[in-house]
Design a protein around this motif. Structure first.
Motif, PDB file in Angstrom:
ATOM      1  N   ALA A 107       0.832  -1.210   0.000  1.00  0.00           N
ATOM      2  CA  ALA A 107       0.000   0.000   0.000  1.00  0.00           C
ATOM      3  C   ALA A 107       0.865   1.257   0.000  1.00  0.00           C
ATOM      4  CB  ALA A 107      -0.927  -0.008   1.215  1.00  0.00           C
ATOM      5  N   VAL A 108       1.960   1.218   0.735  1.00  0.00           N
ATOM      6  CA  VAL A 108       2.893   2.353   0.772  1.00  0.00           C
ATOM      7  C   VAL A 108       3.610   2.491  -0.567  1.00  0.00           C
ATOM      8  CG1 VAL A 108       5.080   3.107   1.806  1.00  0.00           C
ATOM      9  CG2 VAL A 108       3.188   2.378   3.278  1.00  0.00           C
ATOM     10  N   ALA A 109       4.014   1.364  -1.151  1.00  0.00           N
ATOM     11  CA  ALA A 109       4.697   1.388  -2.450  1.00  0.00           C
ATOM     12  C   ALA A 109       3.808   1.980  -3.538  1.00  0.00           C
ATOM     13  CB  ALA A 109       5.141  -0.023  -2.830  1.00  0.00           C
ATOM     14  N   ALA A 110       2.498   1.747  -3.427  1.00  0.00           N
ATOM     15  CA  ALA A 110       1.556   2.304  -4.406  1.00  0.00           C
ATOM     16  C   ALA A 110       1.547   3.828  -4.396  1.00  0.00           C
ATOM     17  CB  ALA A 110       0.152   1.772  -4.129  1.00  0.00           C
ATOM     18  N   LYS A 111       2.031   4.409  -3.317  1.00  0.00           N
ATOM     19  CA  LYS A 111       2.141   5.867  -3.201  1.00  0.00           C
ATOM     20  C   LYS A 111       3.514   6.368  -3.664  1.00  0.00           C
ATOM     21  CE  LYS A 111      -1.762   6.857  -0.879  1.00  0.00           C
ATOM     22  NZ  LYS A 111      -2.697   7.978  -1.129  1.00  0.00           N
ATOM     23  N   GLY A 112       4.368   5.432  -4.106  1.00  0.00           N
ATOM     24  CA  GLY A 112       5.709   5.801  -4.548  1.00  0.00           C
ATOM     25  C   GLY A 112       6.720   5.900  -3.429  1.00  0.00           C
ATOM     26  N   ALA A 113       6.333   5.469  -2.225  1.00  0.00           N
ATOM     27  CA  ALA A 113       7.227   5.507  -1.071  1.00  0.00           C
ATOM     28  C   ALA A 113       7.828   4.122  -0.828  1.00  0.00           C
ATOM     29  CB  ALA A 113       6.466   5.997   0.159  1.00  0.00           C
ATOM     30  N   PHE A 114       8.722   4.023   0.151  1.00  0.00           N
ATOM     31  CA  PHE A 114       9.411   2.777   0.461  1.00  0.00           C
ATOM     32  C   PHE A 114       9.042   2.321   1.865  1.00  0.00           C
ATOM     33  CE2 PHE A 114      11.994   4.969  -2.651  1.00  0.00           C
ATOM     34  CZ  PHE A 114      12.284   3.972  -3.572  1.00  0.00           C
ATOM     35  N   ALA A 115       8.838   1.003   2.019  1.00  0.00           N
ATOM     36  CA  ALA A 115       8.510   0.426   3.319  1.00  0.00           C
ATOM     37  C   ALA A 115       9.612  -0.519   3.766  1.00  0.00           C
ATOM     38  CB  ALA A 115       7.181  -0.318   3.253  1.00  0.00           C
ATOM     39  N   ILE A 116       9.978  -0.396   5.031  1.00  0.00           N
ATOM     40  CA  ILE A 116      10.967  -1.285   5.646  1.00  0.00           C
ATOM     41  C   ILE A 116      10.343  -1.872   6.900  1.00  0.00           C
ATOM     42  CG2 ILE A 116      13.225  -1.436   6.780  1.00  0.00           C
ATOM     43  CD1 ILE A 116      14.035   1.065   5.122  1.00  0.00           C
ATOM     44  N   ASP A 117      10.325  -3.208   7.012  1.00  0.00           N
ATOM     45  CA  ASP A 117       9.923  -3.810   8.284  1.00  0.00           C
ATOM     46  C   ASP A 117      11.201  -4.048   9.084  1.00  0.00           C
ATOM     47  OD1 ASP A 117       9.816  -5.835   5.934  1.00  0.00           O
ATOM     48  OD2 ASP A 117      10.211  -7.186   7.615  1.00  0.00           O
ATOM     49  N   ALA A 118      11.284  -3.407  10.249  1.00  0.00           N
ATOM     50  CA  ALA A 118      12.503  -3.471  11.056  1.00  0.00           C
ATOM     51  C   ALA A 118      12.174  -3.639  12.530  1.00  0.00           C
ATOM     52  CB  ALA A 118      13.349  -2.221  10.839  1.00  0.00           C
ATOM     53  N   PRO A 119      11.511  -4.744  12.905  1.00  0.00           N
ATOM     54  CA  PRO A 119      11.235  -4.974  14.323  1.00  0.00           C
ATOM     55  C   PRO A 119      12.526  -5.110  15.110  1.00  0.00           C
ATOM     56  CG  PRO A 119      10.753  -6.931  13.032  1.00  0.00           C
ATOM     57  CD  PRO A 119      11.040  -5.846  12.061  1.00  0.00           C
TER      58      PRO A 119
END
Length: 303
Positions: A107-119
């Protein structure tokens, strides 16, 4: 950089302070404004919503209770998706399901942004000291862009694509829960068999029986507070995610499932708000022994 930080709980609040100390322009957001008092005193700006905390930031960090909460923070009314824009980076430190995290990343990528999961792992003392371990999954170039900021909070380990950070954290918590349960069984068995606890603990902290749990967590048992910084309700949530990951992978994981039952028994016996190491107290009470011991047991969250 201009940074947003959403979720100022036990770990998030401590970690976010290091971003201010690192010289960055921090905007913070939480359901409870009092949690941001120290951050505001150090120069942070308050945001009333996740969307406000996202607007105009280079990087947005989130660290909330679990899957339901991060879903709301991202997709809900006044959530991150309302304001996130092209080339922004969202770093989620929540312990989440890999599948749920991937869906939010899309969903974030669809906005042209980048997502990182970093628990993260490393307890409150690690978060305060800037030594909180972060397991990062996502676009490698985005992780490298965010790394200088992330490393203000502790070491960053790149694990692979989106979801791999989440899986690594679940593996870490899986081992911790097993270690904590086993630690209780061994200490109680030794004490009930006549070994003085002041001799037993240092002996087990050597060689094949040694573990981070014995060094870091046993003092919380000796002090008798069982570490309230992480509750049995959180353990229930994490172990549920772990067992679901085992099911998704098709692994037997018999020990993990037994440990989940022990933590649930402790939660029902003592209350979900009690500290995580009540799983050890369960063993103490069943055997009729106490592992409390005199000593200068400074709580790790005060170090």
């Amino acid at each position: 950089m201009k940074i947003g930080f959403i979720g100022l709980g036990t770990m998030g609040g401590a970690a976010a302070l290091n971003l201010i100390k690192g010289g960055h322009d921090l905007t913070v957001c939480d359901l409870d404004k009092s949690r941001g008092a120290e951050h505001l005193a150090m120069g942070a700006t308050w945001a009333n919503t996740a969307a406000d905390a996202t607007k105009g930031c280079d990087i947005i960090f989130t660290m909330v209770f679990g899957p339901k909460e991060i879903e709301s923070v991202v997709r809900g009314e006044n959530g991150i998706l309302q304001e996130i824009r092209k080339d922004q980076i969202w770093v989620d430190m929540t312990t989440n399901s890999p599948e749920g995290g991937k869906a939010l990343a899309d969903a974030v990528a669809a906005k042209g942004a980048f997502a990182i999961d970093a628990p993260v792992t490393g307890a409150v003392d690690g978060a305060r000291a800037g030594k909180m371990t972060q397991f990062a999954g996502g676009d490698e170039a985005a992780v490298e862009r965010a790394r200088p900021v992330m490393e203000l909070m502790g070491p960053v380990y790149y694990m692979g694509g989106n979801g791999t950070g989440a899986i690594t954290k679940l593996c870490s918590n899986q081992l911790w829960a097993i270690h904590a349960t086993a630690m209780g069984e061994a200490l109680v068995m030794g004490v009930k068999s006549g070994v003085d606890l002041s001799n037993l603990w240092p002996a087990l902290s050597l060689g094949a029986s040694d573990s981070w749990c014995l060094h870091h967590d046993a003092p919380s048992v000796f002090a008798g507070h069982y570490d309230p910084s992480f509750t049995l309700d959180l353990c229930k949530k994490d172990l549920g995610l772990i067992v679901s990951a085992c099911d998704a992978a098709g692994t037997e994981s018999s020990l993990t499932r037994l440990v989940q039952q022990r933590f649930e028994k402790a939660r029902l016996a003592y209350g979900g708000e009690k500290g995580e190491l009540h799983v050890v107290k369960l063993e103490e009470d069943a055997a009729g022994v106490s592992l409390q011991m005199d000593g200068d047991w400074v709580p790790h969250w005060e170090k």
